[in-house]
Enzyme design. Structure first.
Site, PDB file in Angstrom:
ATOM      1  N   ASP A 248       0.854  -1.190   0.000  1.00  9.88           N
ATOM      2  CA  ASP A 248       0.000   0.000   0.000  1.00  9.88           C
ATOM      3  C   ASP A 248       0.892   1.243   0.000  1.00  9.88           C
ATOM      4  O   ASP A 248       1.909   1.302   0.688  1.00  9.88           O
ATOM      5  CB  ASP A 248      -0.905  -0.013   1.234  1.00  9.88           C
ATOM      6  CG  ASP A 248      -2.057   0.971   1.100  1.00  9.88           C
ATOM      7  OD1 ASP A 248      -3.205   0.506   1.014  1.00  9.88           O
ATOM      8  OD2 ASP A 248      -1.818   2.197   1.080  1.00  9.88           O
ATOM      9  N   ILE A 249       0.491   2.238  -0.787  1.00  5.47           N
ATOM     10  CA  ILE A 249       1.279   3.460  -0.926  1.00  5.47           C
ATOM     11  C   ILE A 249       1.299   4.269   0.378  1.00  5.47           C
ATOM     12  O   ILE A 249       2.224   5.047   0.624  1.00  5.47           O
ATOM     13  CB  ILE A 249       0.721   4.307  -2.105  1.00  5.47           C
ATOM     14  CG1 ILE A 249       1.769   5.204  -2.694  1.00  5.47           C
ATOM     15  CG2 ILE A 249      -0.511   5.084  -1.726  1.00  5.47           C
ATOM     16  CD1 ILE A 249       1.363   5.817  -4.038  1.00  5.47           C
TER      17      ILE A 249
ATOM     18  N   GLY B 291     -15.842   2.744   3.580  1.00  3.28           N
ATOM     19  CA  GLY B 291     -14.539   3.412   3.521  1.00  3.28           C
ATOM     20  C   GLY B 291     -13.746   3.079   2.271  1.00  3.28           C
ATOM     21  O   GLY B 291     -12.545   3.318   2.213  1.00  3.28           O
TER      22      GLY B 291
ATOM     23  N   HIS C 142     -10.244  -5.215  -3.401  1.00  2.00           N
ATOM     24  CA  HIS C 142      -8.929  -5.537  -2.846  1.00  2.00           C
ATOM     25  C   HIS C 142      -9.071  -5.980  -1.396  1.00  2.00           C
ATOM     26  O   HIS C 142      -9.976  -5.547  -0.690  1.00  2.00           O
ATOM     27  CB  HIS C 142      -7.973  -4.340  -2.941  1.00  2.00           C
ATOM     28  CG  HIS C 142      -8.547  -3.056  -2.424  1.00  2.00           C
ATOM     29  ND1 HIS C 142      -9.411  -2.290  -3.172  1.00  2.00           N
ATOM     30  CD2 HIS C 142      -8.390  -2.414  -1.243  1.00  2.00           C
ATOM     31  CE1 HIS C 142      -9.768  -1.220  -2.482  1.00  2.00           C
ATOM     32  NE2 HIS C 142      -9.173  -1.273  -1.284  1.00  2.00           N
TER      33      HIS C 142
HETATM   34  P1  5GP Z   1      -9.696   1.376   0.275  1.00  3.09           P
HETATM   35  O1  5GP Z   1      -9.796   2.688   1.025  1.00  3.09           O
HETATM   36  O2  5GP Z   1     -10.377   1.490  -1.064  1.00  3.09           O
HETATM   37  O3  5GP Z   1     -10.129   0.182   1.052  1.00  3.09           O
HETATM   38  O4  5GP Z   1      -8.151   1.151   0.036  1.00  3.09           O
HETATM   39  C1  5GP Z   1      -7.436   1.724  -1.010  1.00  3.09           C
HETATM   40  C2  5GP Z   1      -5.986   1.653  -0.631  1.00  3.09           C
HETATM   41  O5  5GP Z   1      -5.222   1.848  -1.802  1.00  3.09           O
HETATM   42  C3  5GP Z   1      -5.547   2.731   0.375  1.00  3.09           C
HETATM   43  O6  5GP Z   1      -5.008   2.110   1.526  1.00  3.09           O
HETATM   44  C4  5GP Z   1      -4.526   3.556  -0.396  1.00  3.09           C
HETATM   45  O7  5GP Z   1      -3.451   3.993   0.412  1.00  3.09           O
HETATM   46  C5  5GP Z   1      -4.086   2.599  -1.494  1.00  3.09           C
HETATM   47  N1  5GP Z   1      -3.680   3.233  -2.733  1.00  3.09           N
HETATM   48  C6  5GP Z   1      -4.326   4.223  -3.406  1.00  3.09           C
HETATM   49  N2  5GP Z   1      -3.683   4.539  -4.535  1.00  3.09           N
HETATM   50  C7  5GP Z   1      -2.590   3.734  -4.593  1.00  3.09           C
HETATM   51  C8  5GP Z   1      -1.534   3.586  -5.534  1.00  3.09           C
HETATM   52  O8  5GP Z   1      -1.449   4.267  -6.560  1.00  3.09           O
HETATM   53  N3  5GP Z   1      -0.594   2.648  -5.267  1.00  3.09           N
HETATM   54  C9  5GP Z   1      -0.645   1.876  -4.141  1.00  3.09           C
HETATM   55  N4  5GP Z   1       0.333   0.990  -3.966  1.00  3.09           N
HETATM   56  N5  5GP Z   1      -1.621   1.981  -3.240  1.00  3.09           N
HETATM   57  C10 5GP Z   1      -2.599   2.904  -3.444  1.00  3.09           C
END
Ligand code: 5GP
Ligand code: ZN
Length: 115
Positions: free
Chosen positions: A34-35, A94, A101
Protein backbone atom coordinates in the site's frame (compact mmCIF):
# COMPACT_ATOMS: atom_id res chain seq x y z
CA UNK A 1 -14.15 7.40 -7.85
CA UNK A 2 -12.62 4.80 -10.17
CA UNK A 3 -15.55 2.84 -11.46
CA UNK A 4 -14.42 1.69 -14.86
CA UNK A 5 -11.58 -0.45 -16.11
CA UNK A 6 -10.18 2.41 -18.20
CA UNK A 7 -9.59 4.87 -15.36
CA UNK A 8 -8.92 2.28 -12.64
CA UNK A 9 -5.59 2.81 -10.92
CA UNK A 10 -5.34 -0.84 -9.83
CA UNK A 11 -5.99 -2.07 -13.40
CA UNK A 12 -3.09 0.15 -14.42
CA UNK A 13 -0.94 -1.49 -11.74
CA UNK A 14 -1.96 -4.94 -13.10
CA UNK A 15 -0.95 -3.85 -16.61
CA UNK A 16 2.25 -2.31 -15.20
CA UNK A 17 1.29 1.05 -16.70
CA UNK A 18 2.02 2.60 -13.33
CA UNK A 19 4.67 1.28 -10.94
CA UNK A 20 3.98 -0.56 -7.71
CA UNK A 21 6.00 -2.46 -5.20
CA UNK A 22 4.84 -5.93 -6.25
CA UNK A 23 5.33 -8.54 -3.55
CA UNK A 24 3.51 -11.52 -5.04
CA UNK A 25 1.83 -12.67 -8.22
CA UNK A 26 -0.02 -15.80 -9.27
CA UNK A 27 -2.33 -16.69 -12.15
CA UNK A 28 -5.30 -14.65 -10.99
CA UNK A 29 -4.06 -12.16 -8.40
CA UNK A 30 -1.30 -9.70 -7.63
CA UNK A 31 -0.20 -8.25 -4.30
CA UNK A 32 1.66 -4.99 -3.75
CA UNK A 33 2.55 -2.67 -0.89
CA UNK A 34 0.00 0.00 0.00
CA UNK A 35 1.28 3.46 -0.93
CA UNK A 36 0.17 4.81 2.48
CA UNK A 37 0.81 1.98 4.96
CA UNK A 38 -1.39 1.87 8.06
CA UNK A 39 0.74 -0.86 9.66
CA UNK A 40 4.38 -1.99 9.38
CA UNK A 41 3.16 -4.53 6.79
CA UNK A 42 0.31 -3.31 4.60
CA UNK A 43 -0.21 -5.26 1.40
CA UNK A 44 -3.11 -5.08 -1.04
CA UNK A 45 -4.26 -8.26 -2.78
CA UNK A 46 -6.34 -7.78 -5.92
CA UNK A 47 -7.73 -9.96 -8.72
CA UNK A 48 -6.15 -9.21 -12.10
CA UNK A 49 -9.70 -8.94 -13.46
CA UNK A 50 -11.61 -5.77 -12.61
CA UNK A 51 -14.52 -6.00 -10.19
CA UNK A 52 -15.72 -2.83 -8.52
CA UNK A 53 -16.19 -4.35 -5.07
CA UNK A 54 -17.73 -7.23 -3.16
CA UNK A 55 -21.21 -6.35 -4.44
CA UNK A 56 -20.05 -7.15 -7.97
CA UNK A 57 -18.39 -10.53 -7.36
CA UNK A 58 -20.52 -13.67 -7.56
CA UNK A 59 -17.74 -16.08 -8.53
CA UNK A 60 -16.65 -18.29 -5.63
CA UNK A 61 -13.32 -18.94 -7.33
CA UNK A 62 -12.49 -15.23 -7.42
CA UNK A 63 -13.31 -14.78 -3.73
CA UNK A 64 -11.50 -18.00 -2.83
CA UNK A 65 -8.43 -16.95 -4.81
CA UNK A 66 -8.36 -13.57 -3.06
CA UNK A 67 -8.44 -15.01 0.44
CA UNK A 68 -6.05 -17.86 -0.27
CA UNK A 69 -3.65 -15.41 -1.89
CA UNK A 70 -3.98 -13.08 1.12
CA UNK A 71 -3.00 -16.01 3.36
CA UNK A 72 -0.04 -16.88 1.15
CA UNK A 73 1.10 -13.25 1.15
CA UNK A 74 0.79 -13.07 4.96
CA UNK A 75 2.85 -16.25 5.25
CA UNK A 76 5.56 -14.93 2.95
CA UNK A 77 5.59 -11.62 4.84
CA UNK A 78 6.29 -13.52 8.10
CA UNK A 79 3.02 -12.63 9.79
CA UNK A 80 2.75 -15.92 11.70
CA UNK A 81 1.81 -13.97 14.86
CA UNK A 82 -1.38 -12.87 13.15
CA UNK A 83 -2.68 -10.30 10.75
CA UNK A 84 -5.80 -8.32 9.90
CA UNK A 85 -7.64 -8.78 6.59
CA UNK A 86 -10.04 -6.02 5.52
CA UNK A 87 -12.32 -5.59 2.50
CA UNK A 88 -13.90 -2.14 2.41
CA UNK A 89 -17.09 -2.02 0.36
CA UNK A 90 -18.73 1.16 -0.86
CA UNK A 91 -18.60 4.66 0.52
CA UNK A 92 -19.82 3.77 4.04
CA UNK A 93 -17.33 0.92 4.11
CA UNK A 94 -14.54 3.41 3.52
CA UNK A 95 -13.72 2.17 0.02
CA UNK A 96 -11.67 4.72 -1.92
CA UNK A 97 -10.38 2.61 -4.83
CA UNK A 98 -13.14 0.84 -6.72
CA UNK A 99 -11.28 -2.32 -7.76
CA UNK A 100 -11.90 -4.99 -5.14
CA UNK A 101 -8.93 -5.54 -2.85
CA UNK A 102 -8.07 -7.28 0.39
CA UNK A 103 -5.91 -5.33 2.82
CA UNK A 104 -3.38 -7.53 4.65
CA UNK A 105 -2.17 -5.67 7.73
CA UNK A 106 0.46 -6.95 10.11
CA UNK A 107 3.53 -6.27 12.21
CA UNK A 108 1.62 -4.76 15.14
CA UNK A 109 -1.43 -5.52 17.30
CA UNK A 110 -4.69 -4.51 15.65
CA UNK A 111 -7.43 -3.53 18.06
CA UNK A 112 -11.10 -4.21 17.52
CA UNK A 113 -13.45 -2.60 16.60
CA UNK A 114 -11.76 -0.48 13.95
CA UNK A 115 -12.64 3.21 13.54
P1 5GP B 1 -9.70 1.38 0.28
O1 5GP B 1 -9.80 2.69 1.03
O2 5GP B 1 -10.38 1.49 -1.06
O3 5GP B 1 -10.13 0.18 1.05
O4 5GP B 1 -8.15 1.15 0.04
C1 5GP B 1 -7.44 1.72 -1.01
C2 5GP B 1 -5.99 1.65 -0.63
O5 5GP B 1 -5.22 1.85 -1.80
C3 5GP B 1 -5.55 2.73 0.38
O6 5GP B 1 -5.01 2.11 1.53
C4 5GP B 1 -4.53 3.56 -0.40
O7 5GP B 1 -3.45 3.99 0.41
C5 5GP B 1 -4.09 2.60 -1.49
N1 5GP B 1 -3.68 3.23 -2.73
C6 5GP B 1 -4.33 4.22 -3.41
N2 5GP B 1 -3.68 4.54 -4.54
C7 5GP B 1 -2.59 3.73 -4.59
C8 5GP B 1 -1.53 3.59 -5.53
O8 5GP B 1 -1.45 4.27 -6.56
N3 5GP B 1 -0.59 2.65 -5.27
C9 5GP B 1 -0.64 1.88 -4.14
N4 5GP B 1 0.33 0.99 -3.97
N5 5GP B 1 -1.62 1.98 -3.24
C10 5GP B 1 -2.60 2.90 -3.44
ZN1 ZN C 1 -9.62 -2.15 -11.95
Amino acid sequence: MNNSVTDCIFCKIVKKEIPSNLVYENENCIAFNDIKPASPTHILVIPKKHYKNLWEVEDKDVLGDLLLTAKEVAKKAGLQDGFRTVINTGDNGGQTVYHIHVHVLGGRFHKWPPG
